[in-house]
Design a protein around this motif. Structure first.
Motif, PDB file in Angstrom:
ATOM      1  N   GLY A  12     -23.324 -19.177  23.986  1.00 37.74           N
ATOM      2  CA  GLY A  12     -24.148 -18.600  22.919  1.00 37.74           C
ATOM      3  C   GLY A  12     -23.377 -18.588  21.619  1.00 37.74           C
ATOM      4  N   PHE A  13     -23.084 -17.382  21.111  1.00 41.58           N
ATOM      5  CA  PHE A  13     -22.321 -17.287  19.856  1.00 41.58           C
ATOM      6  C   PHE A  13     -20.852 -17.643  20.067  1.00 41.58           C
ATOM      7  N   VAL A  14     -20.173 -16.936  20.993  1.00 44.66           N
ATOM      8  CA  VAL A  14     -18.719 -17.072  21.033  1.00 44.66           C
ATOM      9  C   VAL A  14     -18.253 -18.222  21.939  1.00 44.66           C
ATOM     10  N   GLY A  15     -19.068 -18.581  22.943  1.00 45.70           N
ATOM     11  CA  GLY A  15     -18.663 -19.637  23.882  1.00 45.70           C
ATOM     12  C   GLY A  15     -18.202 -20.914  23.184  1.00 45.70           C
ATOM     13  N   PRO A  74     -23.162 -12.645  28.611  1.00 40.79           N
ATOM     14  CA  PRO A  74     -23.396 -11.235  28.270  1.00 40.79           C
ATOM     15  C   PRO A  74     -22.666 -10.336  29.276  1.00 40.79           C
ATOM     16  N   ASN A  75     -22.323  -9.131  28.829  1.00 42.52           N
ATOM     17  CA  ASN A  75     -21.438  -8.247  29.613  1.00 42.52           C
ATOM     18  C   ASN A  75     -21.834  -8.054  31.069  1.00 42.52           C
ATOM     19  N   TYR A  76     -23.140  -7.965  31.347  1.00 49.27           N
ATOM     20  CA  TYR A  76     -23.552  -7.608  32.712  1.00 49.27           C
ATOM     21  C   TYR A  76     -23.193  -8.699  33.721  1.00 49.27           C
ATOM     22  N   LEU A  77     -22.860  -9.902  33.245  1.00 55.97           N
ATOM     23  CA  LEU A  77     -22.481 -10.982  34.160  1.00 55.97           C
ATOM     24  C   LEU A  77     -20.964 -11.123  34.306  1.00 55.97           C
ATOM     25  N   HIS A  78     -20.218 -10.367  33.509  1.00 58.81           N
ATOM     26  CA  HIS A  78     -18.764 -10.591  33.494  1.00 58.81           C
ATOM     27  C   HIS A  78     -18.132 -10.424  34.875  1.00 58.81           C
ATOM     28  N   TYR A  79     -18.472  -9.316  35.551  1.00 59.41           N
ATOM     29  CA  TYR A  79     -17.821  -9.096  36.841  1.00 59.41           C
ATOM     30  C   TYR A  79     -18.148 -10.233  37.820  1.00 59.41           C
ATOM     31  N   SER A  94     -11.482 -14.409  30.245  1.00 65.34           N
ATOM     32  CA  SER A  94     -12.705 -13.611  30.118  1.00 65.34           C
ATOM     33  C   SER A  94     -12.832 -13.110  28.702  1.00 65.34           C
ATOM     34  N   ASP A  95     -14.025 -13.270  28.134  1.00 62.37           N
ATOM     35  CA  ASP A  95     -14.203 -12.598  26.856  1.00 62.37           C
ATOM     36  C   ASP A  95     -14.323 -11.110  27.135  1.00 62.37           C
ATOM     37  N   LYS A  96     -14.094 -10.313  26.084  1.00 60.49           N
ATOM     38  CA  LYS A  96     -14.148  -8.867  26.269  1.00 60.49           C
ATOM     39  C   LYS A  96     -15.595  -8.413  26.294  1.00 60.49           C
ATOM     40  N   PRO A  97     -15.946  -7.313  26.917  1.00 62.77           N
ATOM     41  CA  PRO A  97     -15.085  -6.490  27.757  1.00 62.77           C
ATOM     42  C   PRO A  97     -14.818  -7.204  29.080  1.00 62.77           C
ATOM     43  N   PHE A 123      -8.958 -10.473  23.462  1.00 58.64           N
ATOM     44  CA  PHE A 123      -8.846  -9.554  22.336  1.00 58.64           C
ATOM     45  C   PHE A 123      -8.143 -10.368  21.249  1.00 58.64           C
ATOM     46  N   ASN A 124      -8.950 -11.181  20.575  1.00 56.26           N
ATOM     47  CA  ASN A 124      -8.442 -12.314  19.810  1.00 56.26           C
ATOM     48  C   ASN A 124      -7.713 -11.957  18.520  1.00 56.26           C
ATOM     49  N   TYR A 125      -7.937 -10.715  17.999  1.00 56.37           N
ATOM     50  CA  TYR A 125      -7.264 -10.391  16.731  1.00 56.37           C
ATOM     51  C   TYR A 125      -5.753 -10.362  16.891  1.00 56.37           C
ATOM     52  N   SER A 165     -30.097  -7.049  20.023  1.00 58.00           N
ATOM     53  CA  SER A 165     -29.153  -7.809  20.844  1.00 58.00           C
ATOM     54  C   SER A 165     -29.168  -7.197  22.240  1.00 58.00           C
ATOM     55  N   TRP A 166     -28.828  -8.003  23.247  1.00 53.71           N
ATOM     56  CA  TRP A 166     -28.682  -7.458  24.609  1.00 53.71           C
ATOM     57  C   TRP A 166     -27.646  -6.332  24.633  1.00 53.71           C
ATOM     58  N   ARG A 167     -26.775  -6.278  23.622  1.00 57.43           N
ATOM     59  CA  ARG A 167     -25.756  -5.217  23.566  1.00 57.43           C
ATOM     60  C   ARG A 167     -26.388  -3.822  23.502  1.00 57.43           C
ATOM     61  N   LEU A 168     -27.656  -3.750  23.063  1.00 61.29           N
ATOM     62  CA  LEU A 168     -28.333  -2.458  22.926  1.00 61.29           C
ATOM     63  C   LEU A 168     -29.081  -2.048  24.187  1.00 61.29           C
ATOM     64  N   ARG A 219     -32.394 -14.135  21.821  1.00 59.36           N
ATOM     65  CA  ARG A 219     -31.816 -14.323  20.489  1.00 59.36           C
ATOM     66  C   ARG A 219     -30.311 -14.162  20.608  1.00 59.36           C
ATOM     67  N   GLU A 220     -29.553 -15.139  20.066  1.00 58.94           N
ATOM     68  CA  GLU A 220     -28.096 -15.045  20.214  1.00 58.94           C
ATOM     69  C   GLU A 220     -27.502 -14.093  19.187  1.00 58.94           C
ATOM     70  N   ALA A 221     -26.252 -13.655  19.459  1.00 60.30           N
ATOM     71  CA  ALA A 221     -25.595 -12.661  18.601  1.00 60.30           C
ATOM     72  C   ALA A 221     -25.569 -13.112  17.150  1.00 60.30           C
ATOM     73  N   PHE A 222     -25.724 -12.175  16.246  1.00 61.34           N
ATOM     74  CA  PHE A 222     -25.670 -12.371  14.804  1.00 61.34           C
ATOM     75  C   PHE A 222     -26.879 -13.148  14.250  1.00 61.34           C
TER      76      PHE A 222
HETATM   77  N1  LIG Z   1     -13.792 -11.903  21.278  1.00 53.65           N
HETATM   78  C1  LIG Z   1     -14.722 -11.744  20.365  1.00 53.65           C
HETATM   79  O1  LIG Z   1     -14.431 -11.534  19.194  1.00 53.65           O
HETATM   80  C2  LIG Z   1     -16.152 -11.829  20.775  1.00 53.65           C
HETATM   81  C3  LIG Z   1     -17.121 -12.153  19.819  1.00 53.65           C
HETATM   82  C4  LIG Z   1     -18.452 -12.227  20.263  1.00 53.65           C
HETATM   83  C5  LIG Z   1     -18.776 -11.989  21.582  1.00 53.65           C
HETATM   84  N2  LIG Z   1     -17.795 -11.648  22.477  1.00 53.65           N
HETATM   85  C6  LIG Z   1     -18.122 -11.398  23.893  1.00 53.65           C
HETATM   86  O2  LIG Z   1     -18.552 -12.613  24.468  1.00 53.65           O
HETATM   87  C7  LIG Z   1     -19.638 -12.411  25.356  1.00 53.65           C
HETATM   88  C8  LIG Z   1     -20.842 -13.233  24.877  1.00 53.65           C
HETATM   89  O3  LIG Z   1     -21.248 -12.748  23.610  1.00 53.65           O
HETATM   90  P1  LIG Z   1     -22.103 -13.649  22.590  1.00 53.65           P
HETATM   91  O4  LIG Z   1     -22.074 -12.920  21.313  1.00 53.65           O
HETATM   92  O5  LIG Z   1     -21.623 -15.054  22.628  1.00 53.65           O
HETATM   93  O6  LIG Z   1     -23.535 -13.513  23.251  1.00 53.65           O
HETATM   94  P2  LIG Z   1     -24.762 -14.509  23.129  1.00 53.65           P
HETATM   95  O7  LIG Z   1     -25.954 -13.763  23.572  1.00 53.65           O
HETATM   96  O8  LIG Z   1     -24.771 -15.146  21.777  1.00 53.65           O
HETATM   97  O9  LIG Z   1     -24.419 -15.658  24.193  1.00 53.65           O
HETATM   98  C9  LIG Z   1     -24.440 -15.465  25.590  1.00 53.65           C
HETATM   99  C10 LIG Z   1     -24.837 -16.795  26.226  1.00 53.65           C
HETATM  100  O10 LIG Z   1     -24.785 -16.658  27.648  1.00 53.65           O
HETATM  101  C11 LIG Z   1     -25.901 -17.363  28.185  1.00 53.65           C
HETATM  102  N3  LIG Z   1     -26.216 -16.897  29.549  1.00 53.65           N
HETATM  103  C12 LIG Z   1     -26.993 -15.852  29.921  1.00 53.65           C
HETATM  104  N4  LIG Z   1     -27.040 -15.787  31.259  1.00 53.65           N
HETATM  105  C13 LIG Z   1     -26.278 -16.804  31.739  1.00 53.65           C
HETATM  106  C14 LIG Z   1     -25.955 -17.255  33.050  1.00 53.65           C
HETATM  107  N5  LIG Z   1     -26.425 -16.657  34.149  1.00 53.65           N
HETATM  108  N6  LIG Z   1     -25.141 -18.329  33.169  1.00 53.65           N
HETATM  109  C15 LIG Z   1     -24.645 -18.949  32.075  1.00 53.65           C
HETATM  110  N7  LIG Z   1     -24.948 -18.573  30.802  1.00 53.65           N
HETATM  111  C16 LIG Z   1     -25.743 -17.504  30.646  1.00 53.65           C
HETATM  112  C17 LIG Z   1     -27.029 -17.085  27.184  1.00 53.65           C
HETATM  113  O11 LIG Z   1     -28.076 -18.010  27.322  1.00 53.65           O
HETATM  114  C18 LIG Z   1     -26.272 -17.232  25.866  1.00 53.65           C
HETATM  115  O12 LIG Z   1     -26.254 -18.571  25.448  1.00 53.65           O
HETATM  116  C19 LIG Z   1     -19.899 -10.903  25.343  1.00 53.65           C
HETATM  117  O13 LIG Z   1     -19.312 -10.315  26.465  1.00 53.65           O
HETATM  118  C20 LIG Z   1     -19.254 -10.406  24.070  1.00 53.65           C
HETATM  119  O14 LIG Z   1     -18.751  -9.086  24.181  1.00 53.65           O
HETATM  120  C21 LIG Z   1     -16.503 -11.588  22.090  1.00 53.65           C
END
Ligand SMILES: NC(=O)c1ccc[n+]([C@@H]2O[C@H](COP(=O)([O-])OP(=O)(O)OC[C@H]3O[C@@H](n4cnc5c(N)ncnc54)[C@H](O)[C@@H]3O)[C@@H](O)[C@H]2O)c1
Length: 386
Positions: A12-15, A74-79, A94-97, A123-125, A165-168, A219-222
């Motif tokens: 999405g946004f950060v990938g 998104p966070n709920y899939l991290h684990y 892993s991106d945070k959290p 924690f990229n900063y 955002s899904w964050r909410l 809708r993707e982040a930002f």
């Molecule tokens: N380190 C940073 O500065 C930073 C910045 C932004 C986001 N993040 C973290 O990165 C993660 C993603 O955030 P984002 O802003 O990119 O969110 P986002 O919503 O823009 O992107 C998430 C992507 O995951 C995809 N997705 C959803 N379910 C999936 C699945 N089952 N398999 C594969 N892909 C799937 C979505 O389609 C979407 O493209 C979050 O945990 C967020 O906290 C970190």
């Protein structure tokens, strides 16, 4: 150098920034991208120039060409994603959290230890050259003993009720929104730069917008609201918070976070006041490091490899006056992580700039303690370092 295969889950946004960062290393192949469906996996793989696109994260993890799994879902899939990758013996970025809850993160710390692979949290900063310079300056005693750490992390992309955002959504983002999403960065940075540990917190949390318009599609982040259909939804998580903190040394601190603060785009500020001087770093002016003095003029150190400490220099790649930025700091972490993987080292040998799964777990604990503090009416709450 032996090439290393990388796979991205969640583009999405950060990938895509994970992909850009590893490509710059020169010895990493972007093998595959997994999306939320076969079609999106294929489309994202093509857009990012990856060889293969998958419709499930398990298929990507099972691919023998993928040695390192990047989790940017998104966070709920991290684990689930990280745990599955570890079970298959893959290195994980892993991106945070690290996970939605401290309990899940604790499990991942144990699973990573058992897997014996390299694991890290973005924690990229920490990867910014002047952040490392501040850390080294404090360790050397340049500002004396830190007694007050303060700052904020403010953004404005959730200011309007049409912003969503899904964050909410606590089911997808977790029990906390602003604190978990960006407050965790501030806490990690404050601890990393100062070398101190947050032991107690007192939180005041607010939901400025208790109702929002949630788009029916994704809708993707930002991303700004479009003309898509939307439903009114109640918001229960915080979009603004102020927190008092105590550190293990006795130092005090305070920070505020919010994504409803107009004009603040990605405004992360950390200032540390010590017995001799103060030091301040501001993400939006990240090529400058401010030192404040009592008895002589204050100073601004411009990022310049020839003017910073040797150990911070490897995080600066351009001469003075050539601005480095968010993506460069992100790449610095990938260089450290993949350098460790390429050398056959373990997570224990990662340079200090890289946040470990233990650091990710601690970030969860702090956020949960702040939520507990606020729930109990704003009382001092210990961060239980279990
Ligand atoms: N380190 C940073 O500065 C930073 C910045 C932004 C986001 N993040 C973290 O990165 C993660 C993603 O955030 P984002 O802003 O990119 O969110 P986002 O919503 O823009 O992107 C998430 C992507 O995951 C995809 N997705 C959803 N379910 C999936 C699945 N089952 N398999 C594969 N892909 C799937 C979505 O389609 C979407 O493209 C979050 O945990 C967020 O906290 C970190």
């Amino acid at each position: 150098m032996k090439r290393i295969g990388m796979g991205l889950v969640g583009a999405g946004f950060v990938g895509p920034h994970h992909v850009d960062a590893v490509r710059r290393l020169g010895f990493v192949d972007v093998v595959a991208v997994a999306g939320s469906s076969e079609a999106s996996g294929r489309q994202k793989a093509e857009a990012l120039g990856a060889r293969k696109g998958y419709g499930s994260y398990q298929a990507l993890i099972d691919d023998p060409d993928v040695q390192v799994v990047h989790n940017a879902t998104p966070n709920y899939l991290h684990y689930d994603v990280t745990s599955a990758a570890l079970a298959k013996g893959k290195h994980v970025v892993s991106d945070k959290p690290l996970a939605m809850t401290a309990a899940q993160s604790r499990k991942l710390v144990d699973e990573a230890r058992r897997a014996g692979v390299v694991t890290a949290v973005t924690f990229n900063y920490r990867g910014n050259p002047l952040v490392q310079q501040a850390r080294l300056a404090i360790a050397r005693g340049d500002i004396g003993t830190p007694h007050f750490l303060h700052g904020h992390y403010l953004q404005d992309w959730l200011l309007h009720e049409t912003d969503y955002s899904w964050r909410l959504d606590p089911e997808r983002g977790g029990a906390s929104s602003a604190l978990g999403d960006i407050g965790s960065h501030w806490c990690d940075l404050a601890q990393h730069v100062s070398g101190l540990t947050i032991t107690h917190v007192l939180g005041d949390i607010t939901t400025v917008l208790p109702q929002r318009r949630r788009p029916r599609g994704s809708r993707e982040a930002f991303a700004a609201a479009g003309s898509e259909d939307a439903d009114a939804v109640d918001i229960t998580v915080e979009d603004l918070a102020s927190v008092l903190v105590r550190f293990d040394s006795g130092a005090k601190g305070t920070f505020s976070v919010g994504q409803v603060c107009g004009g603040h785009k990605n405004d992360l500020v950390l200032e540390i006041c010590g017995s001799k001087a103060s030091v301040k770093w501001r993400q939006e002016h990240q090529n400058e490091l401010w030192f404040g003095h009592r008895s002589r003029a204050n100073e601004v150190l411009q990022k310049d490899p020839s003017l910073i400490d040797g150990a911070a220099r490897r995080y600066a790649h351009l001469p003075g006056g050539h601005q480095e930025a968010w993506a460069d700091a992100f790449c610095n972490l990938m260089r450290d992580i993949y350098g460790c993987i390429a050398a056959g080292q373990s997570s224990r040998e990662l340079p200090p700039a890289v946040a470990t799964f233990e650091d990710g777990y601690r970030a969860n604990l702090i956020v949960e303690a702040i939520l507990d503090s606020a729930k109990n009416g704003g009382v001092w709450t210990e961060v239980e370092h279990r």
